[in-house]
Write an enzyme that holds these catalytic residues in place. Structure first.
Site: not given
Ligand code: AR6
Length: 173
Positions: A32-33
């Site tokens: 998501v980042d």
């Molecule tokens: N909209 C909503 N949710 C989303 C989107 C989106 N566009 N894209 C992904 N998700 P993650 P974390 C969901 O891995 O576990 C990054 O590299 C995804 O399916 O994004 O907190 C950061 O820089 C999942 O359910 O975040 C950190 O290094 C949720 O968002 C690390 O990842 C969170 O997945 C953070 O890891």
């Protein structure tokens, strides 16, 4: 009901603020980042880079939150928070995840904003089991919302229908 669950891409939503599940450097990443940085445009990276470091490479310690404009996003603000990496549950993960939600709401209130969307913080590469993360998110947000008499509206934004079902279940009375 001030908390609702949707299945959506958070970069398409237009609340006052969306929450980013970032890493401590706040300079972007995957998941998501990455999506938020792509949709906001390069000005977001510049704004993050300008935030002060509390230690080398750390602009936001785990459990804390920082706010920047949303730039090209439909949301006016981005509240960046850093969830815990899941290490099995005995390393304070639940409290750290709760702090992410509390601190994001605190920033929203400090700015007198009203609507906010959270992704499933820590539920992607950080490996937090979704049902447990959803329980923490819902309990923390309910407590924080009940603590003040304002009209904040929270959207829990899930990126799959399976995740939406998990969060919906946590919200069930
Ligand atoms: N909209 C909503 N949710 C989303 C989107 C989106 N566009 N894209 C992904 N998700 P993650 P974390 C969901 O891995 O576990 C990054 O590299 C995804 O399916 O994004 O907190 C950061 O820089 C999942 O359910 O975040 C950190 O290094 C949720 O968002 C690390 O990842 C969170 O997945 C953070 O890891």
């Amino acid at each position: 009901m001030p908390i609702k669950v949707v299945h959506a891409d958070i970069t398409r939503l237009a609340p006052d603020a969306i929450v980013n599940a970032a890493n401590p450097g706040l300079l972007g990443g995957g998941g998501v980042d990455g999506a938020i940085h792509r949709a906001a445009g390069p000005a977001l990276l510049q704004a993050c880079r300008a935030l002060p470091e509390s230690a080398t490479g750390v602009r936001c310690p785990i459990g804390e939150a920082r706010i920047t404009p949303g730039f090209a996003l439909p949301a006016r603000w981005v509240i960046h928070t850093v969830g815990p990496v899941w290490h099995g549950g005995d390393e304070g993960e639940a409290e750290l995840l709760a702090r992410c939600h509390r601190n994001a709401l605190r920033l929203l209130r400090e700015r007198a904003l009203r609507t906010i969307a959270f992704p499933a913080i820590s539920c992607g590469v950080y490996g937090y089991p979704a049902a447990q993360a959803a329980a923490v998110a819902v309990a923390t947000l309910r407590d924080a919302l009940a603590a003040a008499d304002d009209d904040i509206e929270v959207t829990l934004c899930c990126f799959s229908d399976a995740m939406r079902a998990v969060f919906q279940q946590a919200l069930a009375p």
